[in-house]
Enzyme design. Sequence first.
Site, PDB file in Angstrom:
ATOM      1  N   ASP A  10       0.578  -0.972  -0.045  1.00  0.00           N
ATOM      2  CA  ASP A  10      -0.051   0.102  -0.399  1.00  0.00           C
ATOM      3  C   ASP A  10       1.012   1.364   0.174  1.00  0.00           C
ATOM      4  OD1 ASP A  10       0.438  -0.334   2.681  1.00  0.00           O
ATOM      5  OD2 ASP A  10      -0.940   0.694   3.721  1.00  0.00           O
ATOM      6  N   HIS A 240       9.235  -0.061   7.961  1.00  0.00           N
ATOM      7  CA  HIS A 240       8.722  -1.265   8.996  1.00  0.00           C
ATOM      8  C   HIS A 240       8.558  -2.229   7.887  1.00  0.00           C
ATOM      9  CE1 HIS A 240       7.365   0.375  12.539  1.00  0.00           C
ATOM     10  NE2 HIS A 240       6.599   1.361  11.332  1.00  0.00           N
TER      11      HIS A 240
HETATM   12  O1  RIB Z   1       2.638  -0.870  10.928  1.00  0.00           O
HETATM   13  C1  RIB Z   1       3.386  -0.350   9.802  1.00  0.00           C
HETATM   14  C2  RIB Z   1       2.517  -1.027   8.658  1.00  0.00           C
HETATM   15  O2  RIB Z   1       1.883   0.441   8.347  1.00  0.00           O
HETATM   16  C3  RIB Z   1       3.797  -0.913   7.074  1.00  0.00           C
HETATM   17  O3  RIB Z   1       3.543  -1.626   6.419  1.00  0.00           O
HETATM   18  C4  RIB Z   1       3.107   1.187   6.801  1.00  0.00           C
HETATM   19  O4  RIB Z   1       3.339   1.170   5.786  1.00  0.00           O
HETATM   20  C5  RIB Z   1       1.586   1.327   7.472  1.00  0.00           C
HETATM   21  O5  RIB Z   1       1.018   1.167   6.572  1.00  0.00           O
HETATM   22 CA    CA Z   2       2.892  -1.172   4.218  1.00  0.00          CA
END
Ligand code: RIB
Ligand code: CA
Length: 313
Positions: A10, A240
């Site tokens: 996303d 992340h």
């Molecule tokens: O919590 C971290 C996640 O949420 C990652 O995938 C970041 O892109 C956010 O959308």
């Molecule tokens: Ca993400």
Amino acid sequence: MSHSIIFDTDPGVDDAQAIAIALRHPEIELLGMTTTYGNVDIETATHNALLLSELAERDIPVAQGAAGPMVKPRHPAPAHIHGANGLGNIELPGVKGVKDPRSAAQFIVDTVNERPGEVTLVAVGPVGNLAAALQLDPDLTGKVRQVVIMGGSIREGGNVTPVAEANMFNDPHAAQRVLTADWPLTLVGLDVTHRCVLSQAHMARIEAGQGALGKVLAGSYAFYRDFYREFLGIDGCCPHDSCALAWLLRPDLFTTAPGHLTVVTEGMAEGQTIFAPEGRGFIVDRWSQTPLVEVCLEVDGDAVVEWIADTLG
Ligand code: RIB
Ligand code: CA
């Protein structure tokens, strides 16, 4: 060992960096990207996936997927974290490419069936596309090589609620299906992503190494960094989504544990991931009835951010 992957995403600032790794790493064969709403609406997610691929001068299939959660209403996109355009509100070029005519779920099913036992699914957004793919082909569980999910939290607590991580919270019903399916799954959650902080110095190396793509990564990082500084008091950002690829390519940097996962779908704790370690007895066995999976518990965070900067620098 090389990995043939479908990257479900996303994008999203941290997604964009992970996409760059998937496009550039010599041991990754990127078979396609599938997009989901989450950090942005679905059209923006697809646009950004196509754009990042073009900036890297690659022609990668991009199949559009979920526009919202399976059951609950969609929460507004977090424009204060990723920018309204998902890439820190920087000015972006248009895209020339067009999306694959298939849905994300159909793309996943077709690609895995063309190469049974070979394809790894890496999902770094709400996991509705994987849930839909399982609905289209329940036997997918036995045909993927591996499933790696950035999401959830074992001991760390949540980031969008006291107990829930964003990707799980955004579609807990999909997450419950995907995390309890009988396939070889690893959860890369906040327990490890919060130990990794990518600094401005790392980003400078990435910008220098990635040409036009690097400019977009660095520009969007600046916006994301402001959010971390203002809301979390950290100078730098947690990469992340790149951590999911770090786990795939450098599992030696992580400590994992086997056990059973459940996702809370309703009420105050919606989106919480509950982990029952393998072999641990509880008052009743309801938490230990799902298939065995693997969760990441610890990481050498400094080594992971060095790996990211080395890969893209
Ligand atoms: O919590 C971290 C996640 O949420 C990652 O995938 C970041 O892109 C956010 O959308
Ligand atoms: Ca993400």
